[in-house]
Scaffold this active site. Sequence first.
Site, PDB file in Angstrom:
ATOM      1  N   LEU A  51      54.462  46.752  51.337  1.00  0.00           N
ATOM      2  CA  LEU A  51      53.171  46.152  50.984  1.00  0.00           C
ATOM      3  C   LEU A  51      52.620  45.440  52.218  1.00  0.00           C
ATOM      4  O   LEU A  51      53.286  44.559  52.747  1.00  0.00           O
ATOM      5  CB  LEU A  51      53.452  45.108  49.896  1.00  0.00           C
ATOM      6  N   HIS A  52      51.467  45.847  52.704  1.00  0.00           N
ATOM      7  CA  HIS A  52      50.925  45.102  53.846  1.00  0.00           C
ATOM      8  C   HIS A  52      49.404  45.133  53.936  1.00  0.00           C
ATOM      9  O   HIS A  52      48.827  44.455  54.776  1.00  0.00           O
ATOM     10  CB  HIS A  52      51.507  45.648  55.156  1.00  0.00           C
TER      11      HIS A  52
END
Length: 368
Positions: A212-213
Site C-alpha cells: 500500500l503506498h
Amino acid sequence: MKRKQKIVFVAGARPNFMKIACLLKECRCQPAVRPVLVHSGQHYDAAMSDRFFKDLDIPAPQYCLEAGSGSHAEQTAKVLTAFERVCLKEKPAVVVVVGDVNSTVAACLAAKKLNIPVAHVEAGLRSFDRTMPEEVNRIVTDSISDFLFVTEASGVDNLRREGHAADTIHFVGNTMIDSLIVGLEKIREADKSSWASAPLTEFLKTYGVLTLHRPVNVDDKRQLKRLISMIADVAQQVPVVFPAHPRTRKTMETFRIRIPARMHCLEPLGYLEFLSLCRDAKFVLTDSGGIQEETTFLHVPCLTLRSSTERPVTLREGTNILVGDKIARVPGLVRRILRGQARQGRVPALWDGKASKRIIRILVRAFS
Ligand code: UD1
C-alpha cells in the site's frame, strides 16, 4: 574505427529498476552501442534502491542525480536540470526512460528539448484518471517520445487513438517480466533460508501479502483507517504480511493507526525476497501498478485496492480483480480464494522473457 553510440538509460524509483535490468544486460552484449546508466535518486534508501541493484545484477550507475524527495514540482525540476547536464556531456544517440514516475517524465523532457530521441518503455498504458500523478507522467512522456515500447495490446489501441504514428509503436512485451523470469530461476536455485529474512520464515505456508503506498490510499486518514480495518477482518482468516513503503509507515505513525493482530508489518523487502513472498502467497492485496502484472504472471490472485487500472490485460486475462471503493467485498473474495475458487488466468502475449531483446534490437538497428 566507428565510435560506439551511447544509449542512456534512466531509472529513479523502485519500480524502475526491474524494468531496466535486462535492457542493460542486452545492451552490453551489443558491440555497436554502449549503455550509460543514470540513477535519478528519486528513491535513495538502501531498502528502496541499493538492494534492487544487487538482486537484479545492475551495475553501479555512471551518474547519480540525487533528486531525493520533495513536492512533484521540486522532484521533477531537480531531475530535469541535473539530467540536462548529463545529456550535454554524454551526447547520447537515444535516451531510454521506463514506467511512469516523476523521473521518467523529467528525463524525457530534458532530452527532447536537446533534440535527443527518447524511447519510452511501458508506453500506452492509461488509467483514464488524470488525478493520478502517474497518468499525467504517462501522457506527457508518450506525447513526445520517438519510440513507444508497449507491454499489452491496450497500449497499442490507446496510442493509436491518441494519434501516434504506427511506425513509432512497438508491441514488444514486458521488460519487468524479463526480470521476473530471471529472478524466479535465482530463487529456485538458492537455498531459501540463506536469503529469506528471518521474519518471513514463519509465514511460509499460508498467508496473504499486502502492499500500500498510493497517496489516495495512504495520505488520507479516513481511507487508510478503512483499509486497515478491512485488513483486520482479512487477517482473522489468514495472516497478512505487509512490507511497508516508507511513505505508508510514516502516515500510519502520524495518524496513530494501530497494526491489527496477524498483520505483520515489515521493512521494505529486496526484489528476490518480495518475489518469493508473492510467488508463495495465497493472494496479494495491492495498490501498485507492477504487482498487478507480476501476480498475473505468477498465477497468484491479486485484489487491487484502486478504482482504475492502466493494465487492463491483468483483469481480462490474468488474476487481477479491481476492488474500487467496494472495500467491504475483500474479506468475502479472500474466503473464496482460500477455498480454491480463484481464477488461474493466463500469461498475456509476449510476456515471455524476451522483451528487452526485442527493444535493444530495434534501437541498435535505428542507431548503429
Ligand atoms: C513513487 C512513484 C510511484 C511508484 C512508487 C513506488 C511518482 C509520482 N510516484 O511514489 O508511481 O509507484 O514510487 O514506490 O513518481 N521515501 C523514503 N525513502 C526513499 C524514497 C521515498 O523514505 O528511498 C519517502 C519520502 O518521505 C518520500 C515518500 O517516501 O517523500 C514518497 O516518495 P516519492 O518518491 O515522492 O513517491 P512514492 O510514493 O515512492
